[in-house]
Every structure is written in C-alpha cells, then in structure tokens.
Design a protein around this motif. Structure first.
Motif, PDB file in Angstrom:
ATOM      1  N   MET A   1       0.813  -1.191   0.000  1.00  0.00           N
ATOM      2  CA  MET A   1       0.000   0.000   0.000  1.00  0.00           C
ATOM      3  C   MET A   1       0.858   1.256   0.000  1.00  0.00           C
ATOM      4  SD  MET A   1      -3.163   0.986   2.310  1.00  0.00           S
ATOM      5  CE  MET A   1      -3.274   2.578   3.028  1.00  0.00           C
ATOM      6  N   VAL A   2       1.997   1.229   0.628  1.00  0.00           N
ATOM      7  CA  VAL A   2       2.868   2.400   0.674  1.00  0.00           C
ATOM      8  C   VAL A   2       3.303   2.805  -0.727  1.00  0.00           C
ATOM      9  CG1 VAL A   2       5.081   3.270   1.516  1.00  0.00           C
ATOM     10  CG2 VAL A   2       3.646   1.893   3.016  1.00  0.00           C
ATOM     11  N   VAL A   3       3.647   1.827  -1.557  1.00  0.00           N
ATOM     12  CA  VAL A   3       4.069   2.118  -2.928  1.00  0.00           C
ATOM     13  C   VAL A   3       2.903   2.704  -3.715  1.00  0.00           C
ATOM     14  CG1 VAL A   3       4.910   1.116  -5.080  1.00  0.00           C
ATOM     15  CG2 VAL A   3       5.906   0.398  -2.905  1.00  0.00           C
ATOM     16  N   ALA A   4       1.727   2.128  -3.599  1.00  0.00           N
ATOM     17  CA  ALA A   4       0.549   2.637  -4.311  1.00  0.00           C
ATOM     18  C   ALA A   4       0.247   4.068  -3.904  1.00  0.00           C
ATOM     19  CB  ALA A   4      -0.660   1.742  -4.049  1.00  0.00           C
ATOM     20  N   ASP A   5       0.317   4.357  -2.629  1.00  0.00           N
ATOM     21  CA  ASP A   5       0.066   5.721  -2.153  1.00  0.00           C
ATOM     22  C   ASP A   5       1.103   6.697  -2.698  1.00  0.00           C
ATOM     23  OD1 ASP A   5      -2.199   4.973  -0.734  1.00  0.00           O
ATOM     24  OD2 ASP A   5      -1.111   4.747   1.166  1.00  0.00           O
ATOM     25  N   GLU A   6       2.341   6.254  -2.809  1.00  0.00           N
ATOM     26  CA  GLU A   6       3.399   7.127  -3.333  1.00  0.00           C
ATOM     27  C   GLU A   6       3.213   7.374  -4.833  1.00  0.00           C
ATOM     28  OE1 GLU A   6       6.980   9.484  -3.163  1.00  0.00           O
ATOM     29  OE2 GLU A   6       5.293   9.022  -1.860  1.00  0.00           O
ATOM     30  N   VAL A   7       2.819   6.359  -5.581  1.00  0.00           N
ATOM     31  CA  VAL A   7       2.544   6.545  -7.008  1.00  0.00           C
ATOM     32  C   VAL A   7       1.402   7.543  -7.175  1.00  0.00           C
ATOM     33  CG1 VAL A   7       1.670   5.425  -9.093  1.00  0.00           C
ATOM     34  CG2 VAL A   7       3.450   4.319  -7.739  1.00  0.00           C
ATOM     35  N   LEU A   8       0.352   7.410  -6.391  1.00  0.00           N
ATOM     36  CA  LEU A   8      -0.763   8.354  -6.464  1.00  0.00           C
ATOM     37  C   LEU A   8      -0.298   9.758  -6.099  1.00  0.00           C
ATOM     38  CD1 LEU A   8      -3.764   8.896  -6.947  1.00  0.00           C
ATOM     39  CD2 LEU A   8      -4.137   8.361  -4.528  1.00  0.00           C
ATOM     40  N   ARG A   9       0.492   9.881  -5.049  1.00  0.00           N
ATOM     41  CA  ARG A   9       0.986  11.198  -4.624  1.00  0.00           C
ATOM     42  C   ARG A   9       1.799  11.859  -5.732  1.00  0.00           C
ATOM     43  NH1 ARG A   9       5.196  13.964  -2.823  1.00  0.00           N
ATOM     44  NH2 ARG A   9       6.654  12.246  -3.033  1.00  0.00           N
ATOM     45  N   LEU A  10       2.715  11.122  -6.343  1.00  0.00           N
ATOM     46  CA  LEU A  10       3.555  11.676  -7.391  1.00  0.00           C
ATOM     47  C   LEU A  10       2.749  12.008  -8.649  1.00  0.00           C
ATOM     48  CD1 LEU A  10       6.703   9.411  -7.008  1.00  0.00           C
ATOM     49  CD2 LEU A  10       6.474  11.830  -6.364  1.00  0.00           C
ATOM     50  N   THR A  28      -6.536   4.663  -4.602  1.00  0.00           N
ATOM     51  CA  THR A  28      -5.888   3.351  -4.528  1.00  0.00           C
ATOM     52  C   THR A  28      -6.913   2.389  -3.946  1.00  0.00           C
ATOM     53  OG1 THR A  28      -4.987   3.704  -2.318  1.00  0.00           O
ATOM     54  CG2 THR A  28      -3.594   4.347  -4.168  1.00  0.00           C
ATOM     55  N   GLU A  29      -6.788   1.128  -4.326  1.00  0.00           N
ATOM     56  CA  GLU A  29      -7.692   0.124  -3.762  1.00  0.00           C
ATOM     57  C   GLU A  29      -7.004  -1.229  -3.774  1.00  0.00           C
ATOM     58  OE1 GLU A  29     -10.809  -1.330  -6.930  1.00  0.00           O
ATOM     59  OE2 GLU A  29     -10.680   0.862  -7.000  1.00  0.00           O
ATOM     60  N   PRO A  30      -7.294  -2.048  -2.771  1.00  0.00           N
ATOM     61  CA  PRO A  30      -6.691  -3.384  -2.730  1.00  0.00           C
ATOM     62  C   PRO A  30      -7.219  -4.258  -3.861  1.00  0.00           C
ATOM     63  CG  PRO A  30      -8.190  -3.043  -0.874  1.00  0.00           C
ATOM     64  CD  PRO A  30      -8.149  -1.768  -1.634  1.00  0.00           C
ATOM     65  N   ASP A  31      -6.331  -5.133  -4.346  1.00  0.00           N
ATOM     66  CA  ASP A  31      -6.671  -6.095  -5.393  1.00  0.00           C
ATOM     67  C   ASP A  31      -5.922  -7.379  -5.070  1.00  0.00           C
ATOM     68  OD1 ASP A  31      -7.696  -7.136  -7.807  1.00  0.00           O
ATOM     69  OD2 ASP A  31      -5.872  -6.557  -8.888  1.00  0.00           O
ATOM     70  N   GLY A  32      -6.479  -8.167  -4.200  1.00  0.00           N
ATOM     71  CA  GLY A  32      -5.787  -9.361  -3.715  1.00  0.00           C
ATOM     72  C   GLY A  32      -4.589  -8.943  -2.881  1.00  0.00           C
ATOM     73  N   ASP A  33      -3.404  -9.419  -3.250  1.00  0.00           N
ATOM     74  CA  ASP A  33      -2.175  -9.052  -2.538  1.00  0.00           C
ATOM     75  C   ASP A  33      -1.569  -7.763  -3.078  1.00  0.00           C
ATOM     76  OD1 ASP A  33      -2.365 -11.274  -0.925  1.00  0.00           O
ATOM     77  OD2 ASP A  33      -1.065 -12.507  -2.196  1.00  0.00           O
ATOM     78  N   ASP A  34      -2.159  -7.201  -4.113  1.00  0.00           N
ATOM     79  CA  ASP A  34      -1.649  -5.992  -4.757  1.00  0.00           C
ATOM     80  C   ASP A  34      -2.590  -4.817  -4.512  1.00  0.00           C
ATOM     81  OD1 ASP A  34       0.568  -7.326  -5.969  1.00  0.00           O
ATOM     82  OD2 ASP A  34      -0.793  -8.100  -7.508  1.00  0.00           O
ATOM     83  N   TYR A  35      -2.222  -3.685  -5.077  1.00  0.00           N
ATOM     84  CA  TYR A  35      -3.069  -2.499  -5.020  1.00  0.00           C
ATOM     85  C   TYR A  35      -3.179  -1.906  -6.411  1.00  0.00           C
ATOM     86  CZ  TYR A  35      -3.372  -2.320   0.018  1.00  0.00           C
ATOM     87  OH  TYR A  35      -3.659  -2.611   1.312  1.00  0.00           O
ATOM     88  N   LEU A  36      -4.344  -1.359  -6.704  1.00  0.00           N
ATOM     89  CA  LEU A  36      -4.574  -0.648  -7.958  1.00  0.00           C
ATOM     90  C   LEU A  36      -4.494   0.847  -7.682  1.00  0.00           C
ATOM     91  CD1 LEU A  36      -7.698  -2.611  -9.222  1.00  0.00           C
ATOM     92  CD2 LEU A  36      -5.319  -2.927  -9.908  1.00  0.00           C
ATOM     93  N   VAL A  37      -3.930   1.572  -8.623  1.00  0.00           N
ATOM     94  CA  VAL A  37      -3.863   3.027  -8.548  1.00  0.00           C
ATOM     95  C   VAL A  37      -4.530   3.551  -9.807  1.00  0.00           C
ATOM     96  CG1 VAL A  37      -2.365   5.050  -8.394  1.00  0.00           C
ATOM     97  CG2 VAL A  37      -1.646   2.890  -7.354  1.00  0.00           C
ATOM     98  N   GLY A  38      -5.431   4.494  -9.666  1.00  0.00           N
ATOM     99  CA  GLY A  38      -6.090   4.987 -10.857  1.00  0.00           C
ATOM    100  C   GLY A  38      -6.857   6.268 -10.629  1.00  0.00           C
TER     101      GLY A  38
END
Length: 70
Positions: A1-10, A28-38
């Motif tokens: 989640m930290v990486v997804a939040d950083e991608v969204l922030r940037l 951002t939203e969870p997708d199994g063990d991953d997160y989606l950013v959009g």
C-alpha cells in the motif's frame, strides 16, 4: 500500500488539471495481494494514453506510468 500511495501522490503533480475533477478522482484500492492506482473519470485513460496533447501547468499524459518509472 505504501508504494501505491506514493505513485498516487507523485501522479498528482502530473495529472491534467482543468477543473480538478480528474485529479480529485485519484484513488488506490486493494486487489488481492496488490493495489490498484487509478483515476475514476471516463476520460482518464484517453488523457493518459495521449502524451502528445498539450496540457498547461506542467501537466502531461502518462501521469501514472512516469512516476512508476522514476
């Protein structure tokens, strides 16, 4: 989640901005063990996939892809 939040922030510094609706739809939203950013607007993908469009204020296409690469 930290990486997804950083991608969204940037991406917030690059996403095209006119009225702010697209920028404010970022999530951002969870997708199994991953997160989606959009961004949740019908035109988000079109603007992302056309970097040749001329956006103002330093904004550009590939606003999700480029922060991931850097």
């Amino acid at each position: 989640m930290v990486v997804a939040d950083e991608v969204l922030r940037l991406s917030q510094f690059e996403v095209p901005h006119d009225t702010g609706l697209l920028q404010n739809s970022g999530h951002t939203e969870p997708d199994g063990d991953d997160y989606l950013v959009g961004y949740n607007k019908v035109y988000a993908a079109r603007l992302h996939e056309h970097p040749e469009y001329k956006f103002g204020k330093g904004r550009k296409g590939k606003y999700l892809e480029d922060p991931i690469k850097h």
